[in-house]
Motif scaffolding. Structure first.
Motif, mmCIF file in Angstrom:
data_model
loop_
_atom_site.group_PDB
_atom_site.id
_atom_site.type_symbol
_atom_site.label_atom_id
_atom_site.label_comp_id
_atom_site.label_asym_id
_atom_site.label_seq_id
_atom_site.Cartn_x
_atom_site.Cartn_y
_atom_site.Cartn_z
ATOM 1 N N ARG A 1 5.466 0.409 -0.699
ATOM 2 C CA ARG A 1 6.457 0.892 -1.640
ATOM 3 C C ARG A 1 5.958 0.673 -3.061
ATOM 4 O O ARG A 1 5.124 -0.200 -3.321
ATOM 5 C CB ARG A 1 7.806 0.201 -1.435
ATOM 6 N N GLN A 2 6.512 1.485 -3.957
ATOM 7 C CA GLN A 2 6.132 1.391 -5.358
ATOM 8 C C GLN A 2 7.364 1.627 -6.221
ATOM 9 O O GLN A 2 7.985 2.698 -6.148
ATOM 10 C CB GLN A 2 5.034 2.393 -5.706
ATOM 11 N N SER A 3 7.681 0.617 -7.017
ATOM 12 C CA SER A 3 8.781 0.724 -7.967
ATOM 13 C C SER A 3 8.237 1.181 -9.305
ATOM 14 O O SER A 3 7.050 0.995 -9.595
ATOM 15 C CB SER A 3 9.473 -0.634 -8.119
ATOM 16 N N ASP B 1 5.473 -0.686 -11.441
ATOM 17 C CA ASP B 1 4.822 -1.697 -10.597
ATOM 18 C C ASP B 1 3.700 -1.081 -9.769
ATOM 19 O O ASP B 1 3.628 0.134 -9.595
ATOM 20 C CB ASP B 1 5.833 -2.337 -9.642
ATOM 21 N N ARG C 1 1.713 -0.436 -6.193
ATOM 22 C CA ARG C 1 2.121 -0.215 -4.814
ATOM 23 C C ARG C 1 1.922 -1.502 -4.025
ATOM 24 O O ARG C 1 0.874 -2.155 -4.151
ATOM 25 C CB ARG C 1 1.306 0.926 -4.211
ATOM 26 N N GLU D 1 16.719 -4.322 -5.995
ATOM 27 C CA GLU D 1 15.273 -4.448 -6.190
ATOM 28 C C GLU D 1 14.447 -3.803 -5.083
ATOM 29 O O GLU D 1 13.217 -3.750 -5.178
ATOM 30 C CB GLU D 1 14.871 -5.926 -6.336
ATOM 31 N N ASP D 2 15.101 -3.311 -4.052
ATOM 32 C CA ASP D 2 14.403 -2.547 -3.019
ATOM 33 C C ASP D 2 14.224 -1.087 -3.432
ATOM 34 O O ASP D 2 13.561 -0.320 -2.719
ATOM 35 C CB ASP D 2 15.171 -2.594 -1.694
ATOM 36 N N THR D 3 14.799 -0.711 -4.559
ATOM 37 C CA THR D 3 14.647 0.658 -5.051
ATOM 38 C C THR D 3 13.176 0.948 -5.326
ATOM 39 O O THR D 3 12.517 0.221 -6.069
ATOM 40 C CB THR D 3 15.467 0.854 -6.326
ATOM 41 N N ALA D 4 12.667 2.006 -4.691
ATOM 42 C CA ALA D 4 11.247 2.335 -4.805
ATOM 43 C C ALA D 4 10.985 3.633 -4.055
ATOM 44 O O ALA D 4 11.836 4.115 -3.298
ATOM 45 C CB ALA D 4 10.387 1.222 -4.210
ATOM 46 N N TYR E 1 8.918 4.874 -1.023
ATOM 47 C CA TYR E 1 8.320 4.280 0.171
ATOM 48 C C TYR E 1 7.316 5.264 0.764
ATOM 49 O O TYR E 1 7.645 6.432 0.997
ATOM 50 C CB TYR E 1 9.397 3.918 1.183
ATOM 51 N N THR F 1 16.966 4.578 -3.232
ATOM 52 C CA THR F 1 17.671 4.061 -4.399
ATOM 53 C C THR F 1 18.838 3.212 -3.915
ATOM 54 O O THR F 1 19.699 3.701 -3.166
ATOM 55 C CB THR F 1 18.199 5.196 -5.283
#
Length: 118
Positions: A37-39, A42, A44, A87-90, A92, A115
């Protein structure tokens, strides 16, 4: 080889989502697959991996909330995500790791956006 991820969307904190990734090319069952995952802003990061035999590994910070699984008959890998946090928003991404003559080649899907927001 093509990978296509599905299942992202908007979910409230504490909710669940199940991501899927279908892999074409008839080599799925012989290789390790992973979710990254990549926010925004940030790098990956690795979320989880699963070997052809079903051995799993998870990022320590995510262990207990996520479950990776695979169906070799359907050439599909899944990521069940529970107790989701903002904070899991990313985005995938699914990843197929193919080893050949000592070298690893990675194949990537297009990503699916998750999201987590109220």
């Amino acid at each position: 080889v093509q990978l296509q991820a599905f299942g992202g969307g908007l979910v409230q904190p504490g909710g669940s989502l199940r991501l899927s990734c279908a892999v074409s090319g008839s080599i799925f069952r012989f290789n390790t697959v992973a979710w990254y995952r990549q926010s925004p802003g940030d790098q990956r990061e690795l979320v989880a991996t699963i070997t052809p035999g079903g051995t799993t590994n998870y990022a320590e910070s995510l262990r207990g909330r996520l479950t990776i699984s695979r169906d070799n008959a359907k050439d599909t890998v899944y990521l069940q995500m529970n107790s989701l946090k903002p904070e899991d928003t990313a985005i995938y991404y699914c990843n197929l790791q193919v080893w050949n003559r000592g070298s690893r080649r990675d194949y990537w899907g297009q990503g699916t956006l998750v999201t987590v927001s109220s």
